[in-house]
Design a protein around this motif. Structure first.
Motif, mmCIF file in Angstrom:
data_model
loop_
_atom_site.group_PDB
_atom_site.id
_atom_site.type_symbol
_atom_site.label_atom_id
_atom_site.label_comp_id
_atom_site.label_asym_id
_atom_site.label_seq_id
_atom_site.Cartn_x
_atom_site.Cartn_y
_atom_site.Cartn_z
ATOM 1 N N LYS A 1 -66.830 -20.602 55.247
ATOM 2 C CA LYS A 1 -66.050 -20.482 56.223
ATOM 3 C C LYS A 1 -64.852 -20.109 55.456
ATOM 4 C CE LYS A 1 -64.052 -24.969 57.102
ATOM 5 N NZ LYS A 1 -64.396 -26.788 57.828
ATOM 6 N N TYR A 2 -64.222 -20.096 54.455
ATOM 7 C CA TYR A 2 -63.140 -20.028 53.433
ATOM 8 C C TYR A 2 -62.703 -19.225 53.391
ATOM 9 C CZ TYR A 2 -62.152 -25.067 54.008
ATOM 10 O OH TYR A 2 -62.328 -26.110 54.730
ATOM 11 N N LYS A 3 -62.254 -18.252 52.807
ATOM 12 C CA LYS A 3 -62.023 -17.022 52.454
ATOM 13 C C LYS A 3 -61.824 -16.531 51.187
ATOM 14 C CE LYS A 3 -58.883 -14.357 56.145
ATOM 15 N NZ LYS A 3 -59.907 -13.856 57.131
ATOM 16 N N HIS A 4 -62.407 -15.724 50.728
ATOM 17 C CA HIS A 4 -62.606 -16.161 49.184
ATOM 18 C C HIS A 4 -62.426 -14.677 48.731
ATOM 19 C CE1 HIS A 4 -65.472 -19.598 49.753
ATOM 20 N NE2 HIS A 4 -64.167 -20.330 47.736
ATOM 21 N N TYR A 5 -62.726 -14.316 47.278
ATOM 22 C CA TYR A 5 -62.416 -13.097 46.849
ATOM 23 C C TYR A 5 -61.804 -12.470 46.618
ATOM 24 C CZ TYR A 5 -67.426 -15.270 47.601
ATOM 25 O OH TYR A 5 -68.520 -16.262 47.276
ATOM 26 N N ALA A 6 -60.975 -12.555 47.777
ATOM 27 C CA ALA A 6 -59.996 -10.660 48.270
ATOM 28 C C ALA A 6 -58.558 -10.955 47.146
ATOM 29 C CB ALA A 6 -59.865 -10.924 50.006
ATOM 30 N N PRO A 7 -58.006 -10.167 46.516
ATOM 31 C CA PRO A 7 -56.702 -10.224 46.076
ATOM 32 C C PRO A 7 -56.029 -9.869 47.062
ATOM 33 C CG PRO A 7 -57.868 -8.196 45.689
ATOM 34 C CD PRO A 7 -59.068 -8.429 46.481
ATOM 35 N N THR A 8 -54.390 -9.065 46.342
ATOM 36 C CA THR A 8 -53.429 -9.578 47.601
ATOM 37 C C THR A 8 -53.878 -7.730 47.971
ATOM 38 O OG1 THR A 8 -52.320 -11.080 46.140
ATOM 39 C CG2 THR A 8 -51.153 -9.055 47.612
ATOM 40 N N ALA A 9 -54.393 -7.322 47.222
ATOM 41 C CA ALA A 9 -54.008 -5.473 47.283
ATOM 42 C C ALA A 9 -55.303 -5.646 49.148
ATOM 43 C CB ALA A 9 -53.895 -4.414 46.676
ATOM 44 N N ARG A 10 -55.062 -4.383 49.469
ATOM 45 C CA ARG A 10 -56.461 -4.208 50.668
ATOM 46 C C ARG A 10 -57.049 -3.168 49.631
ATOM 47 N NH1 ARG A 10 -56.572 -0.056 55.037
ATOM 48 N NH2 ARG A 10 -55.556 1.237 54.114
ATOM 49 N N VAL A 11 -58.357 -4.178 49.727
ATOM 50 C CA VAL A 11 -59.931 -3.900 49.429
ATOM 51 C C VAL A 11 -60.414 -2.676 50.829
ATOM 52 C CG1 VAL A 11 -62.109 -3.890 49.024
ATOM 53 C CG2 VAL A 11 -60.157 -5.628 48.204
ATOM 54 N N ILE A 12 -60.548 -1.211 49.931
ATOM 55 C CA ILE A 12 -62.038 -0.452 51.315
ATOM 56 C C ILE A 12 -62.978 -0.352 50.221
ATOM 57 C CG2 ILE A 12 -61.573 1.777 51.836
ATOM 58 C CD1 ILE A 12 -57.983 1.367 51.420
ATOM 59 N N LEU A 13 -63.546 -0.558 51.274
ATOM 60 C CA LEU A 13 -64.969 -0.932 49.867
ATOM 61 C C LEU A 13 -65.950 0.874 50.805
ATOM 62 C CD1 LEU A 13 -67.614 -1.519 48.886
ATOM 63 C CD2 LEU A 13 -68.350 -2.342 50.909
ATOM 64 N N ALA A 14 -65.818 2.228 49.745
ATOM 65 C CA ALA A 14 -66.020 2.964 50.599
ATOM 66 C C ALA A 14 -67.356 3.804 50.086
ATOM 67 C CB ALA A 14 -65.236 4.067 49.853
ATOM 68 N N SER A 15 -68.019 5.043 50.536
ATOM 69 C CA SER A 15 -69.513 5.151 50.756
ATOM 70 C C SER A 15 -68.768 6.627 49.240
ATOM 71 C CB SER A 15 -69.829 6.467 51.588
ATOM 72 O OG SER A 15 -68.684 7.800 51.971
ATOM 73 N N THR A 16 -70.116 6.754 48.675
ATOM 74 C CA THR A 16 -69.664 7.614 47.793
ATOM 75 C C THR A 16 -68.647 8.780 48.461
ATOM 76 O OG1 THR A 16 -72.129 6.630 46.186
ATOM 77 C CG2 THR A 16 -70.074 9.070 46.087
#
Ligand code: AMP
Ligand code: MG
Length: 335
Positions: free
Chosen positions: A222-237
């Protein structure tokens, strides 16, 4: 506080016996550990990390027999450990020794790290050693000694210097408590491998949607994990290549993925011609899903250090290593 930074397993095992807190590398990420037999020492780990008290710790053991001595392992649990341990598999088991931390739970999360040096240290300490990842709560886990030192030198009692993590993402967590075995957290040991030994394994959708569920399967989910301060954008190739070609000159953007190579815009070649992608803080080239997982958190950390605002992450390749990596990327992108 002076931190003992050493590869001497005996000295660092003494610290654990004295109820102190020691950081150590595992094959997944760095852990911050204390004796599972000492509630006080374990509570200090929570304090140092700022970890919510209702998120229990994984106990690290040196052998299957030492697990069987304090938990109800059963045939299936034993078969799983024989197949996947030492390695990045955590099992939730019914607890036999009720004095172990956390005392208010009837279950214990157990795992045997891959490194023989770390197992020797656990054995010398009298084991087991309870440890979450060595990072401040809410930040990505750490996979480099240099990052560990930046956050924790003079904060913890000791740091065991041994082989750096290579898998890069946290262990696969499987619960053997309850009606059906359940995958609580995907990782490098993938569900299709687990299904060979656990045909009735439940595999809930463990992506960002889980964040909103009323009753989390595992307290930690239930906790937020794994995220840096920067915004993460998961992009298709396609999106990834497009973003790289159009935005690479912006110092506030960074990229990690397969398709950096071969898709360099001409201006990139002129401006960055002498640098390889690996040498530049803002470009991280990966060659496989495993390579991607092993570089991901250190890249997040270095992006935050250099003030990057947005990180484009190319989707993982279908197949081996995709499951755990995709889970972490989706979580980071939805944070
Ligand atoms: P980490 O926070 O990276 O140390 O991961 C440990 C994970 O295992 C978290 O998601 C915890 O909630 C989960 N966990 C630890 N102990 C238990 C337990 N007894 N029952 C269920 N989940 C657990
Ligand atoms: Mg963690």
């Amino acid at each position: 506080m002076k931190t003992l930074i050493s590869s001497d397993v005996r000295l660092l095992a003494n610290l654990i016996q004295e109820g102190k807190v020691v950081i150590f590398p595992t094959e997944t990420v760095y852990g911050i550990g204390a004796s599972t037999k000492s509630e006080l020492a374990c509570l200090r780990v929570y304090e140092i990390k700022g970890r919510p008290k209702d998120n229990p710790l994984i106990a690290h053991f040196h052998s299957i027999e030492s697990i069987a001595a304090v938990c109800e392992l059963g045939e299936v649990g034993r078969a799983l450990l024989e197949r996947f341990s030492p390695g990045p598999l955590t099992l939730i088991l019914p607890k036999k020794d009720k004095s172990l931390f956390p005392k208010d739970l009837d279950t214990l999360a157990v795992r045997i790290p891959k490194s023989p040096v770390v197992r020797e240290w656990i054995e010398l300490s009298g084991g087991p050693i309870s440890a979450p990842s060595a990072n401040l709560s809410g930040r990505p886990s750490l996979t480099k000694l240099s990052d560990v030192l930046r956050y924790f030198d003079r904060v913890v009692d000791g740091i065991l210097v041994a082989e750096e993590p290579s898998f890069g993402i946290e262990s696969t967590v499987v619960s053997l408590v309850g009606m059906h075995p359940t995958l609580l957290r995907p990782g490098s040991i993938e569900s299709r491998e687990l299904l060979k030994l656990l045909p009735d394994l439940r595999i809930p959708e463990l992506t960002s949607k889980n964040e909103n569920q009323a009753v989390p399967l595992s307290p930690g989910t239930k906790y937020k994990h794994y995220a840096p301060t920067a915004r993460v954008i998961l992009a298709s190739t396609e999106e990834f290549i497009e973003s790289f070609k159009t935005m690479f000159q912006s110092k506030s953007m960074a990229w990690i993925g397969y398709s950096l190579k071969g898709n360099e815009p001409d201006a990139f070649k002129e401006g960055f011609g002498k640098q390889s992608f690996g040498d530049d803080d803002r470009f991280c080239l990966v060659s496989s899903n495993e390579d991607y997982a092993s570089k991901l958190y250190a890249f997040f950390e270095s992006c935050d250090m250099s003030g990057v605002q947005s990180i484009f992450c190319e989707v993982p390749k279908p197949g081996f290593g995709e499951e755990g990596l995709r889970n972490r990327l989706e979580k980071a992108a939805s944070a």
